[in-house]
Design a protein around this motif. Structure first.
Motif, mmCIF file in Angstrom:
data_model
loop_
_atom_site.group_PDB
_atom_site.id
_atom_site.type_symbol
_atom_site.label_atom_id
_atom_site.label_comp_id
_atom_site.label_asym_id
_atom_site.label_seq_id
_atom_site.Cartn_x
_atom_site.Cartn_y
_atom_site.Cartn_z
ATOM 1 N N VAL A 163 0.838 -1.212 0.000
ATOM 2 C CA VAL A 163 0.000 0.000 0.000
ATOM 3 C C VAL A 163 0.867 1.253 0.000
ATOM 4 O O VAL A 163 0.605 2.215 -0.735
ATOM 5 C CB VAL A 163 -0.951 -0.010 1.227
ATOM 6 C CG1 VAL A 163 -1.622 1.355 1.379
ATOM 7 C CG2 VAL A 163 -2.004 -1.094 1.061
ATOM 8 N N VAL A 164 1.923 1.248 0.822
ATOM 9 C CA VAL A 164 2.819 2.409 0.885
ATOM 10 C C VAL A 164 3.499 2.644 -0.462
ATOM 11 O O VAL A 164 3.593 3.771 -0.957
ATOM 12 C CB VAL A 164 3.872 2.220 2.001
ATOM 13 C CG1 VAL A 164 4.952 3.294 1.899
ATOM 14 C CG2 VAL A 164 3.211 2.269 3.371
ATOM 15 N N ILE A 165 3.977 1.537 -1.082
ATOM 16 C CA ILE A 165 4.639 1.657 -2.388
ATOM 17 C C ILE A 165 3.675 2.202 -3.437
ATOM 18 O O ILE A 165 4.008 3.101 -4.213
ATOM 19 C CB ILE A 165 5.212 0.294 -2.825
ATOM 20 C CG1 ILE A 165 6.364 -0.109 -1.911
ATOM 21 C CG2 ILE A 165 5.685 0.353 -4.272
ATOM 22 C CD1 ILE A 165 6.897 -1.509 -2.157
ATOM 23 N N LEU A 166 2.466 1.641 -3.467
ATOM 24 C CA LEU A 166 1.467 2.118 -4.430
ATOM 25 C C LEU A 166 1.115 3.581 -4.183
ATOM 26 O O LEU A 166 0.910 4.352 -5.128
ATOM 27 C CB LEU A 166 0.212 1.250 -4.349
ATOM 28 C CG LEU A 166 0.353 -0.180 -4.887
ATOM 29 C CD1 LEU A 166 -0.940 -0.955 -4.654
ATOM 30 C CD2 LEU A 166 0.695 -0.165 -6.371
ATOM 31 N N PHE A 167 1.043 3.969 -2.913
ATOM 32 C CA PHE A 167 0.723 5.358 -2.568
ATOM 33 C C PHE A 167 1.819 6.299 -3.071
ATOM 34 O O PHE A 167 1.532 7.361 -3.646
ATOM 35 C CB PHE A 167 0.580 5.492 -1.053
ATOM 36 C CG PHE A 167 0.267 6.893 -0.595
ATOM 37 C CD1 PHE A 167 -1.030 7.392 -0.675
ATOM 38 C CD2 PHE A 167 1.266 7.715 -0.097
ATOM 39 C CE1 PHE A 167 -1.316 8.690 -0.267
ATOM 40 C CE2 PHE A 167 0.994 9.006 0.311
ATOM 41 C CZ PHE A 167 -0.304 9.497 0.228
ATOM 42 N N ILE A 168 3.089 5.901 -2.883
ATOM 43 C CA ILE A 168 4.203 6.747 -3.325
ATOM 44 C C ILE A 168 4.233 6.847 -4.853
ATOM 45 O O ILE A 168 4.338 7.942 -5.414
ATOM 46 C CB ILE A 168 5.543 6.192 -2.798
ATOM 47 C CG1 ILE A 168 5.593 6.304 -1.268
ATOM 48 C CG2 ILE A 168 6.719 6.932 -3.431
ATOM 49 C CD1 ILE A 168 6.796 5.624 -0.642
ATOM 50 N N VAL A 169 4.123 5.688 -5.525
ATOM 51 C CA VAL A 169 4.161 5.680 -6.995
ATOM 52 C C VAL A 169 2.962 6.429 -7.567
ATOM 53 O O VAL A 169 3.092 7.260 -8.471
ATOM 54 C CB VAL A 169 4.210 4.238 -7.527
ATOM 55 C CG1 VAL A 169 4.078 4.221 -9.052
ATOM 56 C CG2 VAL A 169 5.507 3.557 -7.108
ATOM 57 N N GLY A 170 1.768 6.134 -7.015
ATOM 58 C CA GLY A 170 0.571 6.822 -7.494
ATOM 59 C C GLY A 170 0.626 8.317 -7.245
ATOM 60 O O GLY A 170 0.241 9.120 -8.102
ATOM 61 N N GLY A 171 1.138 8.703 -6.060
ATOM 62 C CA GLY A 171 1.267 10.124 -5.757
ATOM 63 C C GLY A 171 2.232 10.826 -6.690
ATOM 64 O O GLY A 171 1.988 11.960 -7.131
ATOM 65 N N PHE A 172 3.341 10.133 -7.049
ATOM 66 C CA PHE A 172 4.321 10.724 -7.956
ATOM 67 C C PHE A 172 3.699 11.006 -9.318
ATOM 68 O O PHE A 172 3.814 12.111 -9.863
ATOM 69 C CB PHE A 172 5.522 9.781 -8.102
ATOM 70 C CG PHE A 172 6.465 10.172 -9.196
ATOM 71 C CD1 PHE A 172 7.360 11.226 -9.036
ATOM 72 C CD2 PHE A 172 6.455 9.498 -10.409
ATOM 73 C CE1 PHE A 172 8.230 11.593 -10.056
ATOM 74 C CE2 PHE A 172 7.314 9.856 -11.437
ATOM 75 C CZ PHE A 172 8.205 10.905 -11.248
ATOM 76 N N TYR A 173 3.025 9.991 -9.887
ATOM 77 C CA TYR A 173 2.444 10.170 -11.222
ATOM 78 C C TYR A 173 1.244 11.116 -11.205
ATOM 79 O O TYR A 173 1.002 11.831 -12.187
ATOM 80 C CB TYR A 173 2.063 8.818 -11.818
ATOM 81 C CG TYR A 173 3.252 8.049 -12.336
ATOM 82 C CD1 TYR A 173 3.890 8.434 -13.508
ATOM 83 C CD2 TYR A 173 3.767 6.961 -11.636
ATOM 84 C CE1 TYR A 173 5.001 7.756 -13.985
ATOM 85 C CE2 TYR A 173 4.880 6.281 -12.098
ATOM 86 C CZ TYR A 173 5.498 6.675 -13.275
ATOM 87 O OH TYR A 173 6.602 6.010 -13.729
ATOM 88 N N THR A 174 0.502 11.129 -10.110
ATOM 89 C CA THR A 174 -0.608 12.082 -10.005
ATOM 90 C C THR A 174 -0.088 13.509 -9.966
ATOM 91 O O THR A 174 -0.606 14.402 -10.653
ATOM 92 C CB THR A 174 -1.432 11.797 -8.736
ATOM 93 O OG1 THR A 174 -1.951 10.473 -8.790
ATOM 94 C CG2 THR A 174 -2.586 12.795 -8.612
ATOM 95 N N THR A 175 0.974 13.735 -9.179
ATOM 96 C CA THR A 175 1.574 15.066 -9.095
ATOM 97 C C THR A 175 2.170 15.474 -10.431
ATOM 98 O O THR A 175 1.999 16.619 -10.883
ATOM 99 C CB THR A 175 2.668 15.080 -8.008
ATOM 100 O OG1 THR A 175 2.106 14.675 -6.771
ATOM 101 C CG2 THR A 175 3.259 16.472 -7.867
ATOM 102 N N LYS A 176 2.860 14.532 -11.065
ATOM 103 C CA LYS A 176 3.463 14.826 -12.368
ATOM 104 C C LYS A 176 2.397 15.182 -13.396
ATOM 105 O O LYS A 176 2.550 16.116 -14.186
ATOM 106 C CB LYS A 176 4.260 13.606 -12.833
ATOM 107 C CG LYS A 176 5.051 13.840 -14.111
ATOM 108 C CD LYS A 176 5.890 12.613 -14.462
ATOM 109 C CE LYS A 176 6.667 12.855 -15.741
ATOM 110 N NZ LYS A 176 7.481 11.653 -16.112
#
Length: 403
Positions: A181-194
């Motif tokens: 969940v933490v990994i998905l949150f970080i990856v998803g947050g990165f691409y959402t921000t980008k």
């Protein structure tokens, strides 16, 4: 060491001068509006002639130099900008930078074997993808090994008669689930921000227009000045889209296209004469009859370049006061059939330009108020080759663009 320092300083000065004076029309290893500059000193064995050409190409052409005239004809008689303000040592600094960059590109240290900066960027992108895949594979292996280790420990405990809890299956293990969940949150947050940062940017946007209008034919082959059609670019914030009346100034007489074949981006051939007839429909013009301009209706061009409402941009400030070439922001517009957005026009892109661009102080009354900088340039406190950047006169202050 002293020699190395001097050569580095000259290269840096040459880079700044190249970016300010040459980059809008030339690249080191790629043909743009003008020829690629790699090897230019070899093509001009007489450096005195090369200096004269750069200072005033129009005057040098009158000397009848065969190479200069062939070059002029090769590039469709496109006039080179005049640079009388550049001293010979400044030109030599540019040539030194070109030579250094060309040699680095040839060795593959700047942009790969082809000398194209985009190749280097693509290489970096490929490496990032590779590292990402390797990280994912290693993470999966680590999780599998952890599960194997847990099962082996249970087997060892059972053999020794030690009572231990059954290993928790992977899909029920709270630690593993939390980690995923933490990994998905970080990856998803990165691409959402980008994605949010890039939202609304339309680099390479190239819509279909109601009439196929070729800038290559008009601004390139026929050498029509940009300001003839975009009359607001020297006078105000908007460049303005030309009215039908401006089109008809020429096409009242030009009713047939006889130039080179035209093609869309998809490779379909365009009938130039038929496009002129489309213009006549908007203009309400019938051939052989007097034109009543009151019957004209606007052409519904699809807007390409558009900034957010909270951003202030003034064309006159850049083109007239700043003397920025159209190609700096719009790319090689004189070579485009169907126009597309060349630059991303982001805040970072604009700010970087302001940090690097040298203000054209000489013979420019708009900047007469900056008396201190004029005095520092004359006294030598400021290096004339580096000059005064837009940033130095407040070009990166928030309120300059956001009001």
């Amino acid at each position: 060491m002293a020699v190395l320092f001097i050569n580095t300083a000259k290269a840096q000065d040459g880079k700044a001068l190249f970016s300010q004076n040459c980059a809008s029309c030339h690249a080191v290893n790629k043909k743009l509006t003008g020829p690629a500059l790699a090897g230019v000193e070899d093509r001009w064995p007489d450096k005195t002639k090369l200096h004269a050409w750069i200072h005033n190409s129009a005057a040098f052409l009158k000397t009848g130099d065969p190479y200069a005239n062939n070059l002029y004809n090769e590039f469709n008689k496109t006039a080179m900008n005049l640079f009388p303000q550049l001293a010979d040592k400044e030109i030599d600094a540019i040539l030194g930078y070109v030579k250094k960059t060309a040699s680095e590109a040839a060795a593959g240290s700047v942009a790969g074997a082809g000398g194209n900066p985009n190749d280097a960027k693509n290489g970096e992108s490929d490496n990032s993808l590779l590292f990402g895949l390797l990280t994912l594979i290693l993470a999966v292996i680590a999780l599998v090994l952890l599960q194997v280790n847990s099962n082996l420990k249970k087997l060892a405990d059972d053999k020794e008669g030690v009572i231990s809890a059954e290993p928790i299956p992977f899909w029920k293990n709270k630690s593993y689930i939390a980690m995923i969940v933490v990994i998905l949150f970080i990856v998803g947050g990165f691409y959402t921000t980008k994605g949010a940062i890039g939202f609304g940017r339309t680099k390479n946007y190239q819509p279909k227009q109601p009439i196929y209008y070729s800038h290559k034919v008009h601004a390139g082959i026929n050498q029509i000045n940009c300001q003839y059609c975009h009359i607001g670019v020297y006078q105000g914030k908007q460049a303005t889209i030309p009215s039908v009346n401006i089109c008809m100034n020429c096409h009242m007489a030009i009713n047939e296209y006889k130039g080179e074949k035209l093609y869309t981006e998809e490779g379909e051939e365009v009938n130039g004469t038929a496009q002129i007839k489309e213009l006549y429909k908007y203009a309400g013009f019938e051939e052989g009859k007097p034109w009543d301009a009151t019957k004209a209706k606007p052409i519904e061009w699809v807007r390409i370049h558009n900034l957010p409402d909270h951003v202030y941009f003034n064309h006159a400030q850049h083109v007239k006061a700043g003397q920025v070439a159209c190609q700096t922001c719009h790319g090689e517009i004189q070579k485009m059939g169907e126009v597309k957005q060349f630059a991303e026009l982001s805040m970072g892109w604009c700010v970087n330009c302001h940090r690097e661009t040298k203000v054209q102080f000489k013979d420019n009354g708009f900047y007469s108020i900056y008396e201190k900088y004029h005095a520092d340039l004359k006294s030598g406190k400021l290096d004339s080759t580096k000059g005064v950047t837009v940033e130095m006169i407040g070009g990166t202050e928030c309120q300059k663009c956001h009001y």
